[in-house]
Write an enzyme that holds these catalytic residues in place. Structure first.
Site, short mmCIF file in Angstrom:
data_model
loop_
_atom_site.label_atom_id
_atom_site.label_comp_id
_atom_site.label_asym_id
_atom_site.label_seq_id
_atom_site.Cartn_x
_atom_site.Cartn_y
_atom_site.Cartn_z
N THR A 177 -32.74 -3.70 -36.68
CA THR A 177 -32.60 -4.88 -37.53
C THR A 177 -31.23 -5.56 -37.38
OG1 THR A 177 -34.12 -3.96 -39.14
CG2 THR A 177 -32.59 -5.61 -39.95
N GLY A 443 -39.83 4.53 -74.68
CA GLY A 443 -38.40 4.79 -74.65
C GLY A 443 -38.03 6.03 -73.85
N GLU A 466 -39.83 -0.24 -42.02
CA GLU A 466 -40.91 0.14 -41.09
C GLU A 466 -42.03 -0.90 -41.10
OE1 GLU A 466 -40.93 2.94 -39.12
OE2 GLU A 466 -38.97 3.56 -39.83
N ASP A 468 -42.48 -4.96 -42.96
CA ASP A 468 -42.71 -5.60 -44.25
C ASP A 468 -44.21 -5.62 -44.56
OD1 ASP A 468 -41.55 -7.74 -46.35
OD2 ASP A 468 -43.50 -8.41 -45.60
#
Lengths: 683, 683
Positions: A177, A443, A466, A468
């Site tokens: 990338t 909560g 790996e 989109d």
């Protein structure tokens, strides 16, 4: 930070229930109220089964190595990740965890990447449940860095690097990338220019957009990186070089002894992420970094001493596809691990929903919140989907392992499309579900120790890396269109979509107005009806999108037409994946050797199928595949099946066989959950 | 940590697009492809408007004080929350931020709680955008602790505590929730027993389940707590006391000088949460803690020196409702602030989607990812909803302010139901949307500095506190059923649902088979058609659930029947809230003074309306309110409107008027976003 007004709601609601009780009920039977849940639990047949029998059926065959992982980390409290930890400490701890696993516990995942992928994925799932950062760091080292060397290189690379990768002496990165290019790998701009004089490649980052970004292991630990770059070969024309497309190169980035960054390499830290902060992601810029010609990973393309290019594959596109095709294992692992994460989240939410009591009928004890229809609606289809995904991803892992042995072409195509589809579908589903689990636990679900925060933050990026998910689903849709075209040309169909061949014509005829009205439980729970409905939808979407694409291509061109139909294509891909998941689930039910466990699984499978049909009831109604009375019956049966699954929900999550030291959340402990929680807080 | 296989997808997709282009297109027009987006942008009329005109229209009237907040924190870098901070440091910083706001910047929110709630909520929104923890800590101090003293106490309490609360000399807590009871406030178990001899109340935690839990400001900073406990008055019968129901008491918990925990009070730290770690939540146990009789907050119920109980209200239920009714402001604030969070998330995702380019037609530049139909589908209806919620919550805040002045009964009922419904609906929507924004921004959306992680983690609990969303929606459904009953008895209807009265009969008649087929754009964009469709759905759901409740009550009792219809009731409540939101949006469009801005808003409003109708198309189809051709037309128009909104998306987010120092994410900077991002990482 306190549920200030919540009580007002219920005061009002209680008052209103009273009003409804006294005013709307003309029969006036309010004097002998019965609690639905209690009444139902008695009146309706609860499916009885032994948890162990079911657990035995679904447990993976590599449970032993997983136990070994769990026990190792249980015996090393200093290696457990605390709730609060700084990024730098977390990165350091994560490396120590990985070193402990390999050098101390003696679990060496690297050999299994090739030899026994099923075992490798089992280890990945187990280390991921210790700390998801550890799972990803393990994957970066062995699947991505190690996998690229083994799968894209040749024997010389294996001989030189295998042992160092295996033992962690050579920690490495997978530098694909760039800042400006993620999904569009063919658009990468980093260059590797061959220097004929020195017999070297020169790696360069031509502009800021080409900086390698998000590279795992780069910020702190990596010594090497597999760098994806455009291979430029010198030519004698005016351009001076020829662009051979994206190739992979081994680039040393830090000194083996001093760990100093090597000359020409600039590394910056990508910094804090939403999750996975135990993984050190860095950004890499190369300024004329020289590497030996031997460092080209040359399985699919090589450069000779004289600068001549050779390849067993004829075109740039085919080489590119072969290169990336070898990396499909990452997706298989993510789909499989994502189901592991979903199991943990669903187990915590279900156990707490059984424990937690809130409100109840007048003057009676409060009821478990899982007795509320709304809570069943949130969690029971999710529990059913978890089972469905379990069987589908186990199937995927098996097919992948077969493929790694046989290299059968048909199987390769099948695994590619199935891994893309399941990775996208499952990780998107899990991501949404973790949020629903948090919310359904109120909560106490917001306490960090109860895990939903870290599960969600760490898992979140599974949807993106790996491949989109939106891009991967398009690949699935593209494959389906290819199959569709081949069908009409008489070609063969890949295994996963053979149903299209068998039944496309019948699916594409007009829906039968008689069966469209059938609403009996037996019919709705018939696997044939369910699968037909799923496949009808897929076939219909496929045919209609093919027509639309053809129509729009005339004015918009192929790219424009694809984009105009994009939502349609994504729906098609999801619909197809759902068909595959259901088919695998139905097979698993049929295969289950224990009759009682089988009966339980059948209820779960029916819920999965009918809930999905109901969620897309608009589509079925629009083409009158389902008449209004049938739609209503499906809705009603879905609610009923949710209730049935609720009655065995505790057993169903127990059958996932996750020990308390894996689930870890105090609110989900199998005994004394509240007191373990108060003790944790200090009482 | 790298998008390993992503490129394979697109290689395959590209290949397939080519295949489709060459094989499916029989006309063979692939030689003159046109980019849809470019072609469309030219061919379709883009709505032109001036951002400033729209910003002026939607900007709140208390923008000035918000600017003051922003500028104060901008001028104090040491008060800005860094990306990484430990819990303890964060709590300390958050207190310093609050002190800075009040003592240094001179912004004192407390007075506005009563005097000018609109201004108070504007301040809350602004401090929340500095750090959501600060927003919540501000709310705990002034709305919850301060608000309970002012609203539940009387003049003596105001005289004694106002200045200390205002100046932060008296930091305090709101101790309602217990370990075992959150939503069911009437089930609280903490006791306050009146001791006649000493003229004191004795506060006790009878068991572990009654430990006060999640109490904001308790772990570190609080000196006082408003404690909700069952008031027990001594009697002469065998039981020894009479339970008067839940009341509120001021209990000092730490020494004013030494800050030591007071005798009998045990405080533990609830520890790390999924988000909001700047707020110090604690757990409180009381062991016979004695407080003066004066510390009973006695507006709705008092105890005399002789132990006699007096109240202006006749029953425990009415007193309880009045007590909690005073706290409705918390919900109003959360709904309003949640829209503020949504604006930030949508702005970041939209700006990045315009900046980011990936893939494109062959041999042409890559296109913005917002040009993909799938990205428009994810983000454009969300942007439209943000506008819709903006107008709805501004309306709510105005009504709340009017109510605080007039105390008009009808308005009180209206604000109660509307605040419950909008709080639940908006916070659930925002929570889901932040995840979608993260995912739609891919890897760079996962960088902590780009905000989605902290926005999601901090906002997550908005769905739970101040009333669990599932419980609040039941309150809305209960109110609707009450209105329904009254309609058939000729009573009056509250303002918000007056549409039921006007049109219930027409809505409940059979759908018109002629209009069910109308599919023209003018008709579909007619506000009357849209509102009618929304209201038809609500009316239909209301009538059918009333019938089902009556039927099931006969066998299951009121509680069981309510539970059997719970999903139906929740859908009804959501449907009603959507009707209200749409009505407010339509009014806002009509009110907009600038014609061009109005035209832009109209497109956004139409997208909101039609997208919602399409999302529930199954319901409309099931009753033939919409014929198949009309369903198809709605779907098509929704896609088209998404595209239209995409063309003005930049202007629409600009009109939210959020300066870069509020959005903060480098990928969303209004200029040079990529280079600001690379600089942040160190290049």
């Amino acid at each position: 930070m306190d549920s200030g007004c919540s009580g007002n709601a219920i005061a009002a609601a209680t008052e209103r229930i009273r009003l409804i009780g006294s005013h709307l009920e003309e029969g006036g039977v309010a004097d002998h109220p019965r609690l639905e849940t209690a009444a139902c639990a008695k009146a309706m047949r609860k499916v009885e089964f032994e948890t162990d029998r079911l657990a035995e059926f679904i447990r993976g065959k590599h449970r032993e190595v997983q136990e070994k992982v769990y026990e190792y980390f249980l015996s090393r409290p200093e290696l457990q990740t605390p709730v609060e930890i700084s990024m730098n400490e977390h990165r350091d701890l994560c490396m120590r965890q990985l070193l402990g696993l390999v050098r101390d516990a003696g679990i060496r995942p690297f050999r299994y990447v090739l030899e026994d992928p099923e075992k490798y994925f089992a280890i990945l799932e187990a280390v991921g449940s210790v700390d998801m950062s550890l799972g990803i760091k393990t994957g970066v080292q062995f699947s991505l860095w190690g996998g690229s060397v083994i799968n894209l290189g040749t024997k010389k690379h294996r001989d030189k690097y295998f042992d160092g990768i295996d033992s962690l002496e050579y920690p490495g990165c997978f530098a694909m990338t760039e800042l400006h290019h993620g999904s569009n790998v063919q658009g990468l701009q980093t260059t590797a220019t061959f220097d004929l004089v020195n017999d070297e490649f020169v790696i360069n980052t031509p502009n800021d957009g080409a900086i390698k970004w998000w590279i795992g292991n780069a910020a702190v630990h990596g010594k090497f990186a597999t760098v994806f770059a455009r291979l430029l070969l010198p030519t004698h024309d005016i351009k001076g070089h020829s662009d051979m497309g994206v190739h992979a190169f081994i680039v040393p980035i830090r000194d083996m002894k001093t760990h100093q960054t090597l000359p020409g390499v600039e590394i910056n830290d990508c910094g804090h992420k939403v999750g996975l902060n135990g993984v050190d992601n860095g950004a890499l810029r190369f300024r004329s970094v020289r590497i030996s010609r031997e460092n080209l990973l040359n399985r699919f393309g090589d450069v000779s001493r004289e600068g001549k290019y050779t390849s067993p594959l004829p075109t740039i596109n085919k080489r590119f596809a072969a290169t990336l095709g070898e990396l499909v294992g990452g997706r298989v692992g993510l789909a499989y691990s994502s189901v592991g994460v979903l199991k943990i989240a669903v187990t915590i939410a279900t156990r707490y929903s059984l424990l937690r009591q809130q409100f109840g009928p007048p003057k009676q004890p409060e009821v478990s919140i899982l007795d509320y229809q709304s809570q069943q609606h949130k969690l029971m289809p999710m529990l059913a989907s978890t089972y469905a995904f379990h069987f589908a991803t186990v199937h995927l892992v098996q097919k992948y392992s077969e493929m790694k042995v046989s290299h059968d072409d048909e199987l390769v195509g099948d695994v590619h499309a199935l891994s893309a589809g399941l990775k996208a579908y499952v990780t998107s589903y899990t991501a949404k579900s973790i949020s629903i689990c948090r919310e359904s636990c109120g909560g106490h679900g917001y306490a960090a120790v109860n895990r939903f925060g870290s599960l969600r933050n760490d898992h979140d990026i599974f949807q993106t890396f790996e491949g989109d998910n939106t891009v991967l689903l398009q690949q699935v849709a593209g494959d389906l269109l290819k199959q569709y075209k081949e069908k009409f040309q008489g070609g063969t169909l890949a295994v996963t979509w053979s149903y299209l061949k068998e039944s496309m014509n019948s699916y594409l005829s007009q829906p039968n107005p008689v069966t469209a009205r059938w609403e009996g439980e037996e019919h709705l729970r018939d696997p044939k009806f369910q699968l037909d409905a799923f496949r009808y939808r897929t076939s219909r979407l496929l045919q209609s999108v093919a027509v639309r694409l053809r129509k729009h291509s005339q004015n918009l061109g192929a790219f424009g037409a694809w984009n105009r139909c994009l939502n349609h294509l994504l729906t098609l891909a999801e619909s197809h994946i759902e068909s595959v998941i259901l088919a695998k689930f139905i097979e698993a039910v049929q295969r289950c050797p224990d009759k009682n466990a089988q009966a339980a699984l059948k209820v779960v499978c029916d819920l999965y199928a009918l809930d999905r049909i109901w969620n897309d009831i608009g589509t079925y109604r629009n083409v009158d595949y389902v008449a209004p009375n049938k739609a209503k019956a499906i809705h009603k049966l879905t609610d009923y099946l949710s209730f049935q699954v609720r009655n065995i929900a505790g057993e169903l999550v127990d059958a996932f066989d996750l020990p308390d030291h894996v689930t870890r959340a105090p609110i989900a402990m199998q005994s004394e959950a509240y007191s373990q929680y108060t003790q944790y807080v200090g009482f």
